[in-house]
Motif scaffolding. Structure first.
Motif, PDB file in Angstrom:
ATOM      1  N   VAL A  16       0.866  -1.176   0.000  1.00 13.62           N
ATOM      2  CA  VAL A  16       0.000   0.000   0.000  1.00 13.62           C
ATOM      3  C   VAL A  16       0.906   1.230   0.000  1.00 13.62           C
ATOM      4  O   VAL A  16       1.946   1.233   0.658  1.00 13.62           O
ATOM      5  CB  VAL A  16      -0.942  -0.002   1.220  1.00 13.62           C
ATOM      6  N   PHE A  17       0.511   2.268  -0.731  1.00 24.32           N
ATOM      7  CA  PHE A  17       1.420   3.400  -0.892  1.00 24.32           C
ATOM      8  C   PHE A  17       0.625   4.676  -1.172  1.00 24.32           C
ATOM      9  O   PHE A  17      -0.562   4.636  -1.531  1.00 24.32           O
ATOM     10  CB  PHE A  17       2.369   3.150  -2.079  1.00 24.32           C
ATOM     11  N   LYS A  58       0.116  12.819   4.167  1.00 19.63           N
ATOM     12  CA  LYS A  58       0.128  12.452   5.581  1.00 19.63           C
ATOM     13  C   LYS A  58       1.360  11.607   5.878  1.00 19.63           C
ATOM     14  O   LYS A  58       1.834  10.846   5.035  1.00 19.63           O
ATOM     15  CB  LYS A  58      -1.142  11.670   5.944  1.00 19.63           C
ATOM     16  N   GLY A  59       1.817  11.693   7.122  1.00 23.58           N
ATOM     17  CA  GLY A  59       3.020  10.950   7.488  1.00 23.58           C
ATOM     18  C   GLY A  59       2.750   9.510   7.854  1.00 23.58           C
ATOM     19  O   GLY A  59       3.594   8.629   7.650  1.00 23.58           O
ATOM     20  N   PRO A 116      -7.911   7.441   9.273  1.00 24.87           N
ATOM     21  CA  PRO A 116      -8.817   6.914   8.235  1.00 24.87           C
ATOM     22  C   PRO A 116      -9.068   7.893   7.099  1.00 24.87           C
ATOM     23  O   PRO A 116     -10.194   8.298   6.823  1.00 24.87           O
ATOM     24  CB  PRO A 116     -10.098   6.619   9.023  1.00 24.87           C
ATOM     25  N   LYS A 117      -8.002   8.299   6.415  1.00 24.85           N
ATOM     26  CA  LYS A 117      -8.106   9.119   5.219  1.00 24.85           C
ATOM     27  C   LYS A 117      -7.788   8.254   4.004  1.00 24.85           C
ATOM     28  O   LYS A 117      -6.873   7.427   4.046  1.00 24.85           O
ATOM     29  CB  LYS A 117      -7.132  10.295   5.277  1.00 24.85           C
ATOM     30  N   SER A 118      -8.505   8.473   2.930  1.00 24.47           N
ATOM     31  CA  SER A 118      -8.329   7.632   1.745  1.00 24.47           C
ATOM     32  C   SER A 118      -7.234   8.205   0.851  1.00 24.47           C
ATOM     33  O   SER A 118      -7.458   8.613  -0.279  1.00 24.47           O
ATOM     34  CB  SER A 118      -9.656   7.517   0.993  1.00 24.47           C
ATOM     35  N   GLN A 119      -6.002   8.221   1.422  1.00 23.57           N
ATOM     36  CA  GLN A 119      -4.838   8.734   0.713  1.00 23.57           C
ATOM     37  C   GLN A 119      -3.862   7.616   0.370  1.00 23.57           C
ATOM     38  O   GLN A 119      -2.779   7.855  -0.142  1.00 23.57           O
ATOM     39  CB  GLN A 119      -4.136   9.787   1.574  1.00 23.57           C
ATOM     40  N   TRP A 120      -4.277   6.402   0.620  1.00 19.34           N
ATOM     41  CA  TRP A 120      -3.413   5.240   0.415  1.00 19.34           C
ATOM     42  C   TRP A 120      -4.014   4.367  -0.672  1.00 19.34           C
ATOM     43  O   TRP A 120      -5.224   4.158  -0.721  1.00 19.34           O
ATOM     44  CB  TRP A 120      -3.249   4.476   1.730  1.00 19.34           C
ATOM     45  N   ASN A 166       6.001   6.300   1.098  1.00 21.07           N
ATOM     46  CA  ASN A 166       5.707   5.626   2.376  1.00 21.07           C
ATOM     47  C   ASN A 166       5.038   4.268   2.186  1.00 21.07           C
ATOM     48  O   ASN A 166       4.060   3.931   2.864  1.00 21.07           O
ATOM     49  CB  ASN A 166       4.822   6.514   3.252  1.00 21.07           C
ATOM     50  N   ALA A 167       5.539   3.476   1.254  1.00 27.03           N
ATOM     51  CA  ALA A 167       4.950   2.161   0.987  1.00 27.03           C
ATOM     52  C   ALA A 167       5.117   1.245   2.189  1.00 27.03           C
ATOM     53  O   ALA A 167       6.127   1.288   2.892  1.00 27.03           O
ATOM     54  CB  ALA A 167       5.595   1.541  -0.248  1.00 27.03           C
ATOM     55  N   PHE A 168       4.123   0.402   2.435  1.00 21.61           N
ATOM     56  CA  PHE A 168       4.191  -0.554   3.540  1.00 21.61           C
ATOM     57  C   PHE A 168       3.333  -1.770   3.205  1.00 21.61           C
ATOM     58  O   PHE A 168       2.516  -1.736   2.282  1.00 21.61           O
ATOM     59  CB  PHE A 168       3.718   0.079   4.854  1.00 21.61           C
ATOM     60  N   THR A 169       3.529  -2.835   3.952  1.00 18.97           N
ATOM     61  CA  THR A 169       2.722  -4.047   3.803  1.00 18.97           C
ATOM     62  C   THR A 169       1.610  -4.012   4.841  1.00 18.97           C
ATOM     63  O   THR A 169       1.881  -3.952   6.047  1.00 18.97           O
ATOM     64  CB  THR A 169       3.571  -5.313   4.001  1.00 18.97           C
TER      65      THR A 169
END
Length: 745
Positions: A574-575, A611-612, A617-621, A720-723
């Motif tokens: 997710v990024f 966002k950092g 719960p913002k739909s920025q990812w 800021n990609a993460f699993t």
């Protein structure tokens, strides 16, 4: 041909198993009167001249010209043919003038078009058609409108003035006449689609009205949106609506010869949970009796869930018994789930069929049930759900091809279920109340959860029990059941009351009992905040199937990996999607309205400060989503923790509004991040199903998103990609299989 077939005594049927491949003409965007390119590629010039194709310097411009005679133009030829059809089959019906009005802006024909009618009157071929029509005593257009259009579609002909009353707004998972009618007592959870919830007024408004109306506190009096009172029928003993009982008995369905001798001798008990369904319960029972052969229908178990007045006071037990109906009366309201359980306990047939109390099954609806359960008693069957006009008691919106209609859903981690389609018969999650299950299997898996109240969540619990405990759920494309949808009008509005928070608690119980560690994912959604840190007792569910050696939820994710892996519903990464402004700062793509929920509606992508962290719960990812044409992942971009994907169905160069829509898991290529040439860290954001269009989403003037040609588009980066937790919770074995596409037996 359609008029001729129907009006002269014939029928037109779709045959789903007869398939013919077809090469479609390639069109380009309409231009002027309309344009066709590459159609056909080797068309002789004399033919293009005949069609009125416009050329400039021997190059086809994509436009048509009007030649000397109006009928010599291609588009006029079509109009000529249509006018001849109207004269032959619509005649002097008011629909003809309405057609003229819509097509030409006037109810009479201009001379250039009137000449087509004059030609028709003297054309011996056309008049021969009229003569044949009269010889065959064909019906008139009024008959066609009433008995074909209304019965098959639930609407009049396209030019009928009454069609305006069918206009509705999309509330998300249902429709209503207005946004104010969407909630039906369920608050903001039922205010989606074209509508948005106003917290100040606790009212549902259309998107276009919300900003204006929501600021005007008190603009809508509370009494304007209060639920209507139920009128007592106690003094109206004849108010109950019935079908023609004599005709029902005379024309009752028989077992088809090709089924009769094959040993499919299982019987059905049809359970109808009826809470205050005074208007429809008798017609529903009549319809089931009429369409189910006597040898197959063991009984109709009609559960009166504390209706007032009692249902048997309107249709006596003696009258009902003539149609194989037996009443089960509950003096205290049990809700939909409790009523269905009570009906199941009273059922004696081999197969329990759960229907709502406002349905009309089609002829032969029961055949897939007895065949499927005969082959495997742990197989559950879901019909294809169409729509029911309760005024005329006729079906409409039947799909035109096999695999259409509504029958299968998939589960999201916020305990929602989304409609989906694929090329398999298997149903990951049932939508709700319409299904057939063997009585033996129903009670083996413990029936409905006794601790669930009202309705909601039982479909999740039952679906997961069935699959993980050794059963299966299949769709029946040829079993059609017309269903009355709640549209916000008084006649379709639910008359029973729901306990506050019952539905969300039921869903929480279902996912806690079945999802194991993935329940932690569910608790990250705002709608489940109240259950964080709460020891929710689900033992009534887990104890019911404790002895069945059921599989865990990871097994379920693997069973439907064409959804969770191949369609990207469980993403590995997710990024954020970042763009760089001229000052060197970053902006990110974000949904304009939606937060974290899969019960959403069409939205818009905007630019926002990045966002950092990813816990807000913002739909920025974002993550990749939706299957390609070969079934692999992925061809779209989905906002994480939502049901919204970038809308790449018809992008238009120059547009500055980038829309999203409810993800189509079979979308193919719609929106992808493609590595920019010479730099693996930068991407072009391509949009559109047509690769040759070469359209991209670009950051223009630091503040605007715009669809441009990819050659001039800005670049994007992943930030800021993460699993996410839903992927992290998979076992190493499953991760390895998913990442390396290992086939397990």
């Amino acid at each position: 041909m359609a008029f001729k077939m129907w009006m002269c005594g014939g029928r037109m049927l779709m045959v789903p198993c007869s398939r013919v491949g077809h090469m479609y003409r390639q069109h380009k965007e309409k231009d002027g009167r309309g344009a066709l390119t590459r159609w056909p590629p080797d068309l002789p010039r004399e033919m293009t001249d005949r069609l009125g194709c416009a050329y400039k310097n021997d190059t086809y411009t994509g436009k048509f010209i009007v030649l000397r005679h109006p009928a010599d133009n291609f588009t006029r030829i079509t109009t000529r043919n249509n006018l001849r059809v109207m004269e032959t089959w619509v005649g002097d019906h008011p629909a003809k003038k309405a057609y003229y009005k819509r097509l030409f802006g006037r109810e009479t024909l201009a001379p250039e078009f009137q000449r087509f009618i004059d030609d028709w009157k003297t054309d011996p071929v056309a008049q021969k058609q009229v003569e044949i029509k009269e010889q065959n005593k064909c019906h008139d257009f009024e008959w066609f409108d009433k008995y074909v259009m209304m019965r098959l579609t639930g609407r009049h002909n396209p030019w009928h003035p009454d069609n305006k009353k069918y206009e509705q707004v999309n509330c998300g998972n249902h429709k209503a006449k207005t946004c104010q009618a969407c909630p039906q007592g369920n608050g903001k959870d039922w205010c989606n689609g074209d509508c948005s919830w106003c917290e100040v007024l606790q009212t549902c408004f259309h998107h276009d009205e919300k900003a204006k109306m929501c600021q005007k506190k008190g603009v809508i009096p509370q009494k304007a949106i209060a639920a209507p009172k139920i009128k007592s029928l106690q003094n109206k003993p004849n108010a109950v609506k019935k079908l023609d009982e004599r005709r029902i008995k005379e024309e009752r369905a028989q077992i088809p010869p090709d089924i009769k001798g094959k040993g499919y001798n299982l019987t059905l008990s049809v359970v109808l949970p009826c809470g205050f369904e005074h208007d429809t319960f008798v017609r529903t029972a009549h319809s089931i009796f009429a369409e189910t052969p006597a040898e197959i229908l063991k009984e109709i178990v009609l559960v009166d869930d504390a209706s007032e007045p009692r249902l048997d006071s309107m249709w006596s037990q003696e009258e009902a018994a003539e149609f194989n109906v037996k009443y089960v009366r509950l003096d205290q309201p049990a809700g939909l789930i409790g009523a269905k359980q009570a009906g199941a306990e009273a059922a004696t047939g081999d197969i329990i069929v759960f229907f709502d109390c406002h349905v009309k099954p089609a002829r032969g609806y029961w055949i897939p049930y007895v065949i499927a359960v005969h082959e495997n008693y742990k197989r559950v069957v879901v019909p294809t759900i169409t729509s029911l006009n309760i005024d005329s008691w006729t079906e409409f919106n039947r799909p035109t091809s096999s695999g259409g209609g509504m029958s299968k859903c998939y589960l999201t981690f916020d305990a929602e279920f989304k409609w989906t389609t694929d090329n398999t018969p298997y149903v990951p999650i049932m939508s709700g109340g319409l299904l057939a299950i063997s009585r033996k299997w129903f009670f083996e898996i413990g029936g409905y959860d006794s601790s669930m109240k009202g309705w909601g969540g039982e479909n999740l619990d039952q679906s997961l029990r069935i699959w993980t405990c050794g059963g299966e759920i299949v769709s029946a494309p040829e079993s059609f059941v017309a269903h009355m949808w709640r549209d916000g009008t008084a006649k379709t509005k639910a008359k029973y009351k729901l306990g506050a928070g019952d539905a969300i608690k039921n869903r929480a119980r279902a996912v806690k009992a079945h999802l194991g560690p993935w329940y932690e994912k569910t608790l990250t959604f705002p709608s489940f905040n109240q259950w964080k840190g709460v020891d929710l007792d689900t033992s009534s569910i887990t104890d019911a199937f404790a002895d069945l050696h059921c599989e865990n939820f990871e097994w379920y994710l693997n069973r439907f990996k064409h959804i969770y892996r191949d369609a990207g519903v469980v993403p590995k990464e997710v990024f954020q999607i970042k763009g760089e402004t001229s000052s060197g700062s970053s902006v990110c793509l974000q949904l304009k309205s939606m937060g974290w929920t899969n019960y959403g509606s069409a939205d818009e992508i905007i630019l926002a400060d990045c966002k950092g962290g990813h816990t807000e719960p913002k739909s920025q990812w974002w993550h990749i989503s939706s299957r390609l044409q070969d079934g692999s992942c992925c061809g779209s971009l989905r906002a994480w923790n939502t049901d919204q994907c970038v809308d790449g169905r018809n992008p238009v160069l120059g547009h500055t509004t980038i829309k999203t829509y409810t993800c189509d898991l079979d979308s193919g290529v719609e929106a992808v991040l493609e590595p920019a040439e010479g730099d693996d860290d930068e991407f072009l954001m391509k949009i559109g199903r047509n690769k040759s269009q070469n359209s991209c989403i670009s950051l223009e003037d630091d503040t605007t998103l715009k669809i441009v040609n990819c050659a001039s588009a800005s670049k994007w980066t992943k930030g800021n990609a993460f699993t996410p937790i839903e992927y992290e919770l998979l076992s190493e074995k499953t991760k390895n299989e998913w990442e390396n596409d290992i086939v397990t037996l």
